[in-house]
Every structure is written in structure tokens, then in C-alpha cells.
Design a protein around this motif. Structure first.
Motif, mmCIF file in Angstrom:
data_model
loop_
_atom_site.group_PDB
_atom_site.id
_atom_site.type_symbol
_atom_site.label_atom_id
_atom_site.label_comp_id
_atom_site.label_asym_id
_atom_site.label_seq_id
_atom_site.Cartn_x
_atom_site.Cartn_y
_atom_site.Cartn_z
ATOM 1 N N MET A 1 0.843 -1.194 0.000
ATOM 2 C CA MET A 1 0.000 0.000 0.000
ATOM 3 C C MET A 1 0.878 1.244 0.000
ATOM 4 O O MET A 1 1.876 1.310 0.716
ATOM 5 N N LYS A 2 0.510 2.216 -0.802
ATOM 6 C CA LYS A 2 1.295 3.442 -0.893
ATOM 7 C C LYS A 2 1.165 4.277 0.385
ATOM 8 O O LYS A 2 0.172 4.186 1.109
ATOM 9 N N THR A 3 2.167 5.115 0.605
ATOM 10 C CA THR A 3 2.094 6.055 1.713
ATOM 11 C C THR A 3 1.197 7.225 1.329
ATOM 12 O O THR A 3 0.871 7.432 0.148
ATOM 13 N N GLN A 4 0.819 8.012 2.336
ATOM 14 C CA GLN A 4 -0.010 9.187 2.067
ATOM 15 C C GLN A 4 0.673 10.137 1.092
ATOM 16 O O GLN A 4 0.037 10.667 0.174
ATOM 17 N N GLN A 5 1.968 10.335 1.267
ATOM 18 C CA GLN A 5 2.694 11.239 0.390
ATOM 19 C C GLN A 5 2.707 10.730 -1.045
ATOM 20 O O GLN A 5 2.579 11.515 -2.002
ATOM 21 N N GLN A 6 2.845 9.436 -1.229
ATOM 22 C CA GLN A 6 2.834 8.864 -2.574
ATOM 23 C C GLN A 6 1.478 9.050 -3.252
ATOM 24 O O GLN A 6 1.409 9.347 -4.448
ATOM 25 N N TRP A 7 0.408 8.906 -2.465
ATOM 26 C CA TRP A 7 -0.920 9.137 -3.039
ATOM 27 C C TRP A 7 -1.092 10.608 -3.416
ATOM 28 O O TRP A 7 -1.683 10.928 -4.452
ATOM 29 N N ILE A 8 -0.582 11.506 -2.593
ATOM 30 C CA ILE A 8 -0.669 12.932 -2.893
ATOM 31 C C ILE A 8 0.088 13.248 -4.183
ATOM 32 O O ILE A 8 -0.396 14.007 -5.039
ATOM 33 N N GLU A 9 1.259 12.659 -4.326
ATOM 34 C CA GLU A 9 2.049 12.893 -5.539
ATOM 35 C C GLU A 9 1.325 12.346 -6.777
ATOM 36 O O GLU A 9 1.323 12.987 -7.834
ATOM 37 N N GLN A 10 0.710 11.180 -6.631
ATOM 38 C CA GLN A 10 -0.037 10.623 -7.762
ATOM 39 C C GLN A 10 -1.257 11.477 -8.079
ATOM 40 O O GLN A 10 -1.594 11.679 -9.250
ATOM 41 N N ARG A 11 -1.904 11.994 -7.034
ATOM 42 C CA ARG A 11 -3.054 12.857 -7.275
ATOM 43 C C ARG A 11 -2.635 14.132 -8.005
ATOM 44 O O ARG A 11 -3.318 14.607 -8.914
ATOM 45 N N ASN A 12 -1.498 14.702 -7.633
ATOM 46 C CA ASN A 12 -1.030 15.926 -8.284
ATOM 47 C C ASN A 12 -0.680 15.708 -9.746
ATOM 48 O O ASN A 12 -0.747 16.639 -10.554
ATOM 49 N N ALA A 13 -0.296 14.480 -10.081
ATOM 50 C CA ALA A 13 0.067 14.163 -11.468
ATOM 51 C C ALA A 13 -1.132 13.659 -12.274
ATOM 52 O O ALA A 13 -1.008 13.386 -13.476
ATOM 53 N N LEU A 14 -2.278 13.571 -11.640
ATOM 54 C CA LEU A 14 -3.451 12.977 -12.273
ATOM 55 C C LEU A 14 -4.047 13.906 -13.326
ATOM 56 O O LEU A 14 -4.261 15.095 -13.087
ATOM 57 N N ASN A 15 -4.308 13.364 -14.489
ATOM 58 C CA ASN A 15 -4.978 14.101 -15.563
ATOM 59 C C ASN A 15 -6.411 13.585 -15.649
ATOM 60 O O ASN A 15 -6.662 12.515 -16.202
ATOM 61 N N ILE A 16 -7.348 14.326 -15.084
ATOM 62 C CA ILE A 16 -8.724 13.856 -14.958
ATOM 63 C C ILE A 16 -9.511 14.147 -16.236
ATOM 64 O O ILE A 16 -9.631 15.302 -16.662
ATOM 65 N N GLU A 17 -10.048 13.079 -16.844
ATOM 66 C CA GLU A 17 -10.939 13.255 -17.999
ATOM 67 C C GLU A 17 -12.286 13.750 -17.487
ATOM 68 O O GLU A 17 -12.849 13.199 -16.545
#
Length: 300
Positions: A1-17
Motif C-alpha cells: 500500500m502506498k504512503t499518504q505522500q505517494q498518493w498525494i504525488e499521484q493525485r497531483n500528477a493525475l490528468n482527470i478526464e
């Protein structure tokens, strides 16, 4: 399971359709209108999705009907549909992190829950109905020697699936699975509060090989896009999960238009809700529903 920081980084890189998915392509609403999507956990505006209305629904239903008549999905071998749906389920599993992140941003639920339950459950639902394709058969009734009576499972045509905000992908797949497995064309209408995973499914449908027009996603408000689907004369069936009040309204809309079939799961807390929306059920059926409901409450 990812850490909170890793999820935040993935969210910041997310390109939402943010567009609706019609006829195999992402597209804005006909009039260009959008509506805000808010993360209920933070009040952050995370997207501005297409606000589809009657004109968009007309397009989607036309595409769905054309696809159904052409038979690229409805008339292919059951084994071929099964293969495509199994690939569809596998793609949901392959994209579990991005789907879970979208589900969490949309609904405010913990990411651990989305990763472990919501998204895998959605994939399992599609996979279950895919496997049922070559295992659920018709029936031949016993009759006199000069009569032949049989029951054959056939696609109905264009199915509208209207789902609530709380488990948008999972409940959506409960409806997509059997409808697609049977060969129908499906238009998914997610809640305006949580449409992002439904939109994402469009891309996966293309990758899996579901033909254009067979699976579409209409986003927008219930009183606009949902109402247009409920009253459209070329929609053959509506599958709905939500409030008893809205379920009753869908039945009224069906009665006032083309008498489309309405499959409603409403209320969700008591078998009385089912009594209100399904007056055609017999007493034994209602007793079975009560038993199921009581079991769910006891072990929930």
C-alpha cells in the motif's frame, strides 16, 4: 500500500478526464455546459464535467440503437462477448490505483477502502457476468408431443443504467455486467456527485474492444440527463439504484412514454421500499426479499 505522500504525488500528477463518453469518443456537452465536481472531504473543486442534457441523451440513444441494430456486439458469438468482458474486467484490475484515487476524490471515502473493496468489486462483477454468458442457459418446457415451448434469453436493446454517488463504479458494474453480457447497448448515467470513474471506464471499454455505441457515459444532473433518459421513447429499460421517490418517478415517466421496463433497487434499508416500487411482486417473492434484507442487516 502506498504512503499518504505517494498518493498525494499521484493525485497531483493525475490528468482527470471530464467529458462524457459517446460513441467511442470523449466529447463535451452539446451546449458546452459543465458542472463542478467537489471533493466532499476537502470541499476542493476537482473537475468540471460535462453537463449533458436532452440533446446529448438523444445522441447517445441514437448511437446505442444503431450499434444494437448493426449487431457488432448484440449478434456476435457469446464466447466472443465473454472474452471482451473478461478483458474489460482485467483492465479495471490493471488500473486499480488510478480508479481508486478517482473514487476517493469523488466520494471522500478512504483510499484504502477504494483500493481494497470498491474497484476490485467492480472488476469481479464484470468478470462474474462474463463467466455467466456460457453457463446460464434457456429452458425447454415439458409439453404435449405436438407442442414445443422454450425460454430463450435475448437482449432487450438500449439499457440506461442510473447509479448513486456512494459506490459509483461498483454499482455501475452490477448493472453493466448483465446488460453487456446479454448483448445490449448500455448508457451509464452516474451521479453528478461522483462521475469520474464512470468516465474513466470509457477508455477501458475501448481498450477491451467493446464497439463504439455499445457502452456510453452520460454525465450531468438527474433532473436533466436522467430525466431525458427516463422519458426517451427509444430507451428500452432503465436499471436504477437510489431513492424510493426517484424510483417511483421513473415508473411514472415510463408509463407516460413507451412503457420501458424499470428495474429499481430503492430505499436500501427495508423490504417495505421494495413493496412500494414493485407492486407486481407476489407475497412469496416479498417474503424472500424480506429474508434477504434481514440477513443483510444482521451480518452487515
Amino acid at each position: 500500500m502506498k504512503t499518504q505522500q505517494q498518493w498525494i504525488e499521484q493525485r497531483n500528477a493525475l490528468n482527470i478526464e471530464q467529458r462524457a463518453f459517446l460513441n467511442g469518443e470523449y466529447t463535451a456537452a452539446v451546449d458546452g455546459k459543465t458542472l463542478e465536481v467537489v471533493n466532499p472531504a476537502t470541499d476542493e473543486i476537482i473537475a468540471n464535467i460535462a453537463r449533458c442534457q436532452a440533446a446529448d441523451v438523444d445522441c447517445a440513444v441514437d448511437y446505442a440503437r444503431q450499434a444494437f441494430k448493426q449487431g457488432e456486439w448484440s449478434q456476435i458469438a457469446p464466447a466472443a462477448r465473454k472474452d471482451v468482458l473478461l478483458k474489460f474486467a482485467a483492465l479495471i484490475d490493471d488500473n486499480v490505483e488510478e480508479l481508486a484515487l478517482l473514487e476517493t476524490l469523488d466520494t471522500g471515502k478512504p483510499i484504502a477502502h477504494s483500493v481494497s473493496t470498491d474497484i476490485p468489486g467492480a472488476a469481479t462483477s464484470i468478470r462474474w457476468y462474463a463467466e455467466a454468458i456460457d453457463k446460464v442457459y434457456g429452458e425447454v418446457a415439458p409439453t404435449e408431443k405436438d407442442v414445443h415451448a422454450f425460454i430463450s434469453h435475448q437482449a432487450i436493446g438500449v439499457v440506461a443504467a442510473v447509479v448513486p454517488w456512494n459506490f459509483p463504479l461498483w454499482i455501475g458494474c452490477w448493472k453493466l455486467g448483465p446488460a453487456l453480457a446479454a448483448g445490449n447497448s448500455v448508457i451509464l448515467k452516474p451521479s453528478e456527485k461522483s462521475s469520474l470513474t464512470a468516465i474513466f471506464l470509457g477508455k477501458l471499454a475501448n481498450q477491451a474492444g467493446i464497439p463504439a455505441g455499445v457502452f456510453q457515459v452520460i454525465t450531468g444532473y438527474g433532473h436533466e440527463a436522467g430525466e431525458a433518459l427516463a422519458r426517451h421513447d427509444d430507451v428500452d429499460c432503465i436499471a436504477f439504484t437510489g431513492s424510493t421517490r426517484v424510483a417511483g418517478h421513473l415508473m411514472i415517466a415510463s408509463g407516460e412514454t413507451n412503457l420501458k421496463r424499470v428495474w429499481a433497487e430503492a430505499g436500501a434499508r427495508t423490504p417495505i421500499s421494495y413493496l412500494k416500487i414493485m407492486p407486481i411482486w407476489t407475497e412469496p417473492q416479498l417474503k424472500r426479499r424480506q429474508a434477504v434484507s434481514i440477513t443483510r442487516v444482521k451480518y452487515a
